[in-house]
Design a protein around this motif. Structure first.
Motif, PDB file in Angstrom:
ATOM      1  N   ILE A  80     -28.393  16.371  -0.744  1.00  0.00           N
ATOM      2  CA  ILE A  80     -29.627  16.853  -1.355  1.00  0.00           C
ATOM      3  C   ILE A  80     -29.361  17.780  -2.533  1.00  0.00           C
ATOM      4  O   ILE A  80     -28.251  18.254  -2.744  1.00  0.00           O
ATOM      5  N   THR A  81     -30.433  18.053  -3.283  1.00  0.00           N
ATOM      6  CA  THR A  81     -30.399  19.017  -4.371  1.00  0.00           C
ATOM      7  C   THR A  81     -31.138  20.280  -3.925  1.00  0.00           C
ATOM      8  O   THR A  81     -31.761  20.311  -2.865  1.00  0.00           O
ATOM      9  N   PHE A  82     -31.090  21.310  -4.756  1.00  0.00           N
ATOM     10  CA  PHE A  82     -31.799  22.543  -4.417  1.00  0.00           C
ATOM     11  C   PHE A  82     -33.305  22.311  -4.331  1.00  0.00           C
ATOM     12  O   PHE A  82     -33.990  22.953  -3.526  1.00  0.00           O
ATOM     13  N   ASP A  83     -33.817  21.391  -5.121  1.00  0.00           N
ATOM     14  CA  ASP A  83     -35.254  21.099  -5.068  1.00  0.00           C
ATOM     15  C   ASP A  83     -35.660  20.447  -3.755  1.00  0.00           C
ATOM     16  O   ASP A  83     -36.843  20.425  -3.409  1.00  0.00           O
ATOM     17  N   ASP A  84     -34.690  19.904  -3.013  1.00  0.00           N
ATOM     18  CA  ASP A  84     -34.982  19.260  -1.728  1.00  0.00           C
ATOM     19  C   ASP A  84     -34.800  20.208  -0.546  1.00  0.00           C
ATOM     20  O   ASP A  84     -34.981  19.807   0.608  1.00  0.00           O
ATOM     21  N   LEU A  85     -34.463  21.460  -0.805  1.00  0.00           N
ATOM     22  CA  LEU A  85     -34.145  22.381   0.287  1.00  0.00           C
ATOM     23  C   LEU A  85     -35.302  22.570   1.274  1.00  0.00           C
ATOM     24  O   LEU A  85     -35.078  22.856   2.453  1.00  0.00           O
ATOM     25  N   PHE A  86     -36.523  22.405   0.786  1.00  0.00           N
ATOM     26  CA  PHE A  86     -37.680  22.594   1.665  1.00  0.00           C
ATOM     27  C   PHE A  86     -37.701  21.578   2.807  1.00  0.00           C
ATOM     28  O   PHE A  86     -38.377  21.792   3.828  1.00  0.00           O
ATOM     29  N   THR A  87     -36.944  20.494   2.672  1.00  0.00           N
ATOM     30  CA  THR A  87     -36.920  19.470   3.727  1.00  0.00           C
ATOM     31  C   THR A  87     -36.000  19.862   4.885  1.00  0.00           C
ATOM     32  O   THR A  87     -36.030  19.225   5.934  1.00  0.00           O
ATOM     33  N   VAL A  88     -35.175  20.877   4.694  1.00  0.00           N
ATOM     34  CA  VAL A  88     -34.231  21.306   5.734  1.00  0.00           C
ATOM     35  C   VAL A  88     -34.908  22.323   6.642  1.00  0.00           C
ATOM     36  O   VAL A  88     -35.270  23.422   6.206  1.00  0.00           O
TER      37      VAL A  88
END
Length: 239
Positions: free
Chosen positions: A192-200
């Motif tokens: 993932i990228t930092f923009d995808d962190l909300f999915t963790v």
């Protein structure tokens, strides 16, 4: 040699009554340490102590002798004014933790533009976003690419990750093989990228366990690396 370069502050340590010893990672010369004489008492000089908070992004004019001794700095100005990193208590705790990690991990006294650009971009992202509870985990994992021990993802489907070798494998071969929750999270963060962190989605316990695994990974691959003293504060803030 007089040089103008962008720089990111790693630390500022008081020396005597009025001096600061400042460690910066510079775009043009890598890691440099500066002795700033009288900066704590000076009111009229071009250098102010407030410029040297951890991870501040500066443009500096410095005299580099490149002899392994303390360098001197003539001027400094802030290039990017953070809006939240030094005022939000959660973010400022992460900043202290990451600056300590960087002091321990980054040793090269030569230009490394990809690493400098990575630090600059990720700190700007961190400053601008609010969902940041797992930022330090992804930051440390991606930082390993620039430090030379990013996980080998060729066999990523395997059921163990060997911290010692940095590889995925079929069976457990030593005490440094990771499985279960940490393995699942590692595979998720690798993709993932930092923009995808909300999915963790992680609770405090899972976050702390994965961080300890990452720090052990650093200890295994970086000579002299030690767990940051600010780790306890970070865990307390996230609890």
């Amino acid at each position: 040699m007089l040089i103008t370069t962008r720089a990111i502050v790693f630390s500022a340590l008081r020396y005597g009554e009025a001096d600061l010893i400042v460690k910066c990672f510079t775009e043009k010369s890598g890691l440099k340490t500066y002795l700033l004489r009288g900066v704590l008492k000076s009111k009229k000089g071009k250098l102010k102590a407030s410029l040297f908070q951890p991870l501040t992004q500066l443009e500096i004019v410095a005299n580099h002798k490149d002899k392994g001794t303390l360098e001197s700095m003539r001027e400094a100005k802030v290039l990017h004014t953070y809006q939240t990193l030094h005022t939000n208590i959660l973010k400022s705790s992460v900043v202290l933790f990451l600056s300590e990690v960087l002091r321990n991990a980054v040793k090269e006294e030569e230009a490394n533009e990809p690493l400098f650009n990575y630090l600059e971009a990720t700190f700007n992202w961190f400053d601008a976003h609010e969902s940041i509870a797992n930022f330090h985990l992804l930051f440390l994992l991606k930082l390993t690419r620039h430090l030379g021990f990013y996980p080998d993802t060729v066999d990523e489907e395997m059921e163990y990750f060997n911290l010692l070798d940095g590889t995925f494998q079929v069976i457990e071969t030593n005490n440094y093989c990771v499985s279960n929750e940490n393995l699942v999270l590692l595979k998720q963060l690798l993709g993932i990228t930092f923009d995808d962190l909300f999915t963790v989605k992680l609770n405090q316990s899972g976050r702390a366990k994965f961080l300890m695994m990452l720090l052990e990974y650093y200890e295994l691959h970086l000579q002299g690396f030690k767990k940051p003293k600010s780790l306890a504060v970070l865990n307390e803030i996230f609890n």
